[in-house]
Design a protein around this motif. Structure first.
Motif, PDB file in Angstrom:
ATOM      1  N   UNK A  94     112.921  57.276  13.104  1.00 42.26           N
ATOM      2  CA  UNK A  94     111.921  56.490  13.819  1.00 42.26           C
ATOM      3  C   UNK A  94     110.844  57.410  14.350  1.00 42.26           C
ATOM      4  N   UNK A  95     109.770  56.828  14.877  1.00 47.07           N
ATOM      5  CA  UNK A  95     108.676  57.602  15.454  1.00 47.07           C
ATOM      6  C   UNK A  95     107.887  56.700  16.390  1.00 47.07           C
ATOM      7  N   UNK A  96     107.220  57.316  17.349  1.00 48.93           N
ATOM      8  CA  UNK A  96     106.250  56.603  18.175  1.00 48.93           C
ATOM      9  C   UNK A  96     104.899  56.841  17.519  1.00 48.93           C
ATOM     10  N   UNK A 598     101.883  66.759   2.671  1.00 49.89           N
ATOM     11  CA  UNK A 598     103.002  67.119   3.534  1.00 49.89           C
ATOM     12  C   UNK A 598     102.839  66.401   4.863  1.00 49.89           C
ATOM     13  N   UNK A 599     103.895  65.667   5.260  1.00 48.37           N
ATOM     14  CA  UNK A 599     103.885  64.900   6.501  1.00 48.37           C
ATOM     15  C   UNK A 599     104.980  65.453   7.407  1.00 48.37           C
ATOM     16  N   UNK A 600     104.564  65.999   8.561  1.00 45.72           N
ATOM     17  CA  UNK A 600     105.501  66.593   9.504  1.00 45.72           C
ATOM     18  C   UNK A 600     105.515  65.763  10.782  1.00 45.72           C
ATOM     19  N   UNK A 601     106.640  65.149  11.084  1.00 48.17           N
ATOM     20  CA  UNK A 601     106.818  64.439  12.346  1.00 48.17           C
ATOM     21  C   UNK A 601     107.445  65.440  13.308  1.00 48.17           C
ATOM     22  N   UNK A 602     106.594  66.252  13.961  1.00 45.43           N
ATOM     23  CA  UNK A 602     107.086  67.369  14.755  1.00 45.43           C
ATOM     24  C   UNK A 602     107.888  66.907  15.959  1.00 45.43           C
ATOM     25  N   UNK A 603     107.558  65.737  16.473  1.00 44.46           N
ATOM     26  CA  UNK A 603     108.350  65.096  17.519  1.00 44.46           C
ATOM     27  C   UNK A 603     108.156  63.605  17.364  1.00 44.46           C
ATOM     28  N   UNK A 604     108.801  62.825  18.230  1.00 44.75           N
ATOM     29  CA  UNK A 604     108.616  61.376  18.137  1.00 44.75           C
ATOM     30  C   UNK A 604     107.157  60.980  18.314  1.00 44.75           C
ATOM     31  N   UNK A 605     106.369  61.837  19.008  1.00 45.80           N
ATOM     32  CA  UNK A 605     104.981  61.486  19.326  1.00 45.80           C
ATOM     33  C   UNK A 605     103.945  62.292  18.553  1.00 45.80           C
ATOM     34  N   UNK A 635      95.262  66.423   9.365  1.00 44.78           N
ATOM     35  CA  UNK A 635      95.223  65.314  10.326  1.00 44.78           C
ATOM     36  C   UNK A 635      96.331  65.522  11.358  1.00 44.78           C
ATOM     37  N   UNK A 636      95.958  65.543  12.637  1.00 38.76           N
ATOM     38  CA  UNK A 636      96.910  65.693  13.731  1.00 38.76           C
ATOM     39  C   UNK A 636      96.772  64.482  14.650  1.00 38.76           C
ATOM     40  N   UNK A 637      97.885  63.820  14.926  1.00 41.46           N
ATOM     41  CA  UNK A 637      97.877  62.643  15.800  1.00 41.46           C
ATOM     42  C   UNK A 637      98.925  62.827  16.887  1.00 41.46           C
TER      43      UNK A 637
END
Length: 716
Positions: A94-96, A598-605, A635-637
């Motif tokens: 999951x992710x926020x 490359x998609x990195x979900x570094x944390x939930x946010x 892209x950084x969100x």
């Protein structure tokens, strides 16, 4: 008489005991549940439950790895749904994230046929963090641009996760008779790490992925009749600066706008807007635009056009058809005013109409101050059993006495559940302002397809007249007659890592009418699905293409792979060797196409995406380079919560030597109630030498812009 009465009784008993189509009777809530991801509300203890989910990806009719329970309830003004999804909480993905950015997560989905007419579906997704995604599906196409007003809450618990959803009746279109509403539903769940999706009711392997004809009926009582009225005022302030003739020139622009929506009935809605702000806050995904035979098209994301936009999908077309869209609303670029009517009249009549006064032309260039184009669109569909329908469509764009009009009919017919025949006929009438000549040109297409668990097949025939034109549509090529055939069996290994193997064979023959020459394509591919959302494929085609009455080689060999390596890391890559045409000089070329993401979900946010696209083309005879192009995009969100995010994007184009960074802070409480603050700039390798711009090794900021946008949705 005695025997007659006995026979009647037997018939009645048989009819009563025959299995009928399953239905779910929703229970009315005396007290609305709190949408917090906790199933402690009284209504969930007595509401109907759906369980026994069965897979349809990668295969049909298998038990899901974990149990799922769906709950149904309502009150006079809202639909309520809940899910209990059993799972290992440490493995849930999951992710926020921002709205609509949860496709790769675990999620649940309500596929809702709100008219129970088998023509279209709302699909409302929620991930284990409560983040939403919503789409609209019709005529075989799913549009992610839809943004409805609805509410969700979710929570990860010791034995899985819980989702609750609240959908106001005002947010959807439906038919109500004396407080009674009938809808169709398919509950859906995705478990990302197993590459598995399942549903209730279970999809029939004989019908494949045809959701529209396999919904289960939902019944509601006591629905209150209400009138939908929405008013959306908005303001936009923009300040731009361009480097012109050696100095910066500034421009300030303040634009108020007003949009309104009125529900004439629960089925039919009227939208109107004055001086709308159609700025694209969500940046268009980068596409390679160099050396294209036809213009690149981008999807519609502007809220005004999304209501009923699915009705403009038309039968007999496909992703690679020469006539892609009869109505492409992005050709309406910057209207002074526009109005739209969409919905249903009666049980089977679907209507959509648009009228706009546009201030820009199809090439996105501004007209003179007093110059506009009138755009008119009318769409009618008559639905029948299953997802069958017949439709009429007409478009017209008028400017300075010149016009282009397209009108025609389309339809589709399903038989034996898995088979479908669809097609369309369109005619264009064009008056050229320069000579005043009027031309009539037509196009016709027929498509036959079959889709089951084990096999997909498609045959198409299309004929497009040379000179067929659609100023409101999207067309990639005219002056051809083409026949295609494809077959794709599905192979399910009994053991091992590979879940499904998808071979594809595609062939086509095309007659180029202006030259009288033929071109052909033979395409082969082999793909395999594995766990962790992993897919590996190899493909190749041997093709020819006619351009300017000359035959060129146009084949490709490519390999690609994608995988959710961990909960936090996803990649996609492809590498291809091409034969191609350099359209500017009509010469044979060869080159490469490379794409990496490359998609990195570094944390939930915190999410980081890095993308690289490369394309090159060389002259086959001389080995001279026409071009090689790299587009690199980062892209950084940072998603602070479900409402607020901060985003930075940087993109570099090696061919134009342009670097463009932009920044955005965005707050969205509900769709329509938003605040956006953005800044963007353009840097080019150039300098002003006193008389003109010349190439330079250093970067010059040639443009920059700042904008502020705020809007508030009033729903009465």
């Amino acid at each position: 008489m005695k025997y007659f009465s006995l026979n009647v009784l037997v018939v009645v008993l048989l009819l009563l005991t025959m299995p009928g189509k399953a239905q779910i009777k929703s229970i009315s809530a005396d007290q609305a549940p709190e949408i917090d991801g906790v199933l402690d509300d009284e209504i969930w203890k007595s509401s109907p439950q759906a369980t026994g989910f069965k897979t349809f990806v990668p295969d049909f009719s298998k038990d899901m790895p974990f149990k799922t329970i769906a709950y149904v309830a309502h009150d006079a003004e809202n639909l309520y749904f809940a899910f209990k999804c059993f799972d290992d909480p440490n493995e849930i993905k999951t992710s926020i994230a921002a709205r609509d950015k949860i496709r790769d997560d675990d999620w649940v989905c309500i596929n809702l046929d709100s008219f129970n007419g088998r023509q279209s579906l709302y699909s409302l997704y929620v991930n284990p963090s409560g983040i939403q995604m919503d789409t609209r599906f019709a005529a075989g196409k799913e549009d992610i641009g839809l943004d409805l007003i609805w509410y969700s809450g979710a929570k990860i618990v010791d034995d899985g996760y819980v989702v609750e959803m609240k959908i106001p009746f005002k947010s959807i279109r439906y038919t109500a008779k004396q407080g009674k509403v009938e809808m169709g539903v398919i509950f859906e769940r995705r478990i990302s790490r197993f590459s598995t999706q399942g549903s209730y009711p279970a999809l029939d392997p004989k019908q494949g992925f045809t959701f529209l004809t396999q919904t289960e009926t939902l019944n509601y009582d006591g629905v209150r009749k209400s009138t939908l009225v929405e008013i959306l005022p908005a303001i936009t302030y923009a300040r731009s600066k361009e480097h012109t003739n050696g100095a910066y020139q500034s421009d300030d622009n303040f634009e108020p706008s007003l949009t309104a929506k009125v529900g004439i009935t629960s089925e039919l809605v009227l939208d109107a807007t004055v001086n709308p702000d159609f700025s694209q806050v969500e940046s268009d995904a980068p596409q390679v635009e160099v050396n294209q035979r036809f213009a690149v098209n981008y999807p519609e994301r502007r809220p005004f056009f999304l209501e009923g936009n699915e009705n403009f999908n038309f039968a007999g077309s496909s992703l690679f058809a020469p006539v892609r869209q009869v109505v492409n609303t992005r050709t309406i670029v910057s209207p002074r005013a526009a109005t739209k009517l969409t919905g249903k009249i009666g049980k089977k009549n679907i209507l959509s109409a648009i009228y706009a006064v546009d201030r820009a032309n199809e090439n996105l260039a501004d007209f003179a101050e007093d110059e506009t184009a009138d755009v008119q669109v009318l769409r009618y569909m008559r639905s029948f059993s299953q997802d069958n329908y017949l439709g009429l469509i007409g478009t017209r764009r008028v400017r300075n006495g010149a016009f282009n009009a397209v009108y025609g009919a389309d339809g589709q017919y399903r038989f034996n559940e898995a088979n479908q025949i669809s097609g369309h006929y369109l005619n264009s009438v064009t008056k050229d302002v320069r000579g005043g000549n009027i031309t009539n040109k037509g196009t016709v297409s027929i498509k036959a397809s079959r889709s089951t668990r084990n096999l997909n097949t498609t045959f198409t025939f299309v004929d497009v007249a040379d000179g067929f034109r659609s100023d409101v549509g999207y067309i990639t090529r005219t002056g051809i007659t083409r026949g295609t055939f494809s077959i794709s069996p599905k192979i399910y290994p009994k053991a091992g890592l590979i879940q499904r193997i998808d071979p594809v064979i595609y062939t086509s023959i095309t007659r180029d009418k202006p030259s009288g020459m033929n071109e052909s394509t033979v395409y082969l591919s082999l793909a395999a699905n594995l766990p962790r959302n992993t897919r590996i494929s190899i493909s190749g085609d041997k093709s020819t293409e006619i351009f300017q009455a000359k035959e060129f080689k146009d084949g490709t060999i490519s390999i690609s792979a994608s995988s959710q390596i961990t909960k936090r890391i996803y990649f996609r890559t492809s590498y291809g060797w091409d034969n191609g045409i350099y359209y500017q000089a009509a010469e044979q070329g060869y080159g490469k196409r490379i794409s990496n993401n490359l998609n990195l979900q570094l944390s939930d946010k915190l999410n980081v995406q890095v993308a690289h696209n490369f394309v090159s083309l060389y002259n086959t005879e001389t080995e001279n380079k026409y071009f090689d192009l790299h587009i690199v995009r980062g892209r950084v969100v940072y998603q602070m919560n479900k409402y607020l995010f901060f985003r930075a994007i940087g993109q570099y184009n090696s061919l134009s030597k342009v670097f463009s960074p932009n920044f955005l802070a965005s707050f969205t409480y509900i769709p329509g109630t938003v605040v956006h603050l953005g800044y963007g700039s353009v840097y080019e390798r150039t300098r002003w030498d006193g008389t003109r711009y010349v190439d330079d090794n250093n970067y010059l900021k040639t443009a920059q812009g700042f904008f502020f946008k705020a809007s508030y949705l009033w729903r009465l």
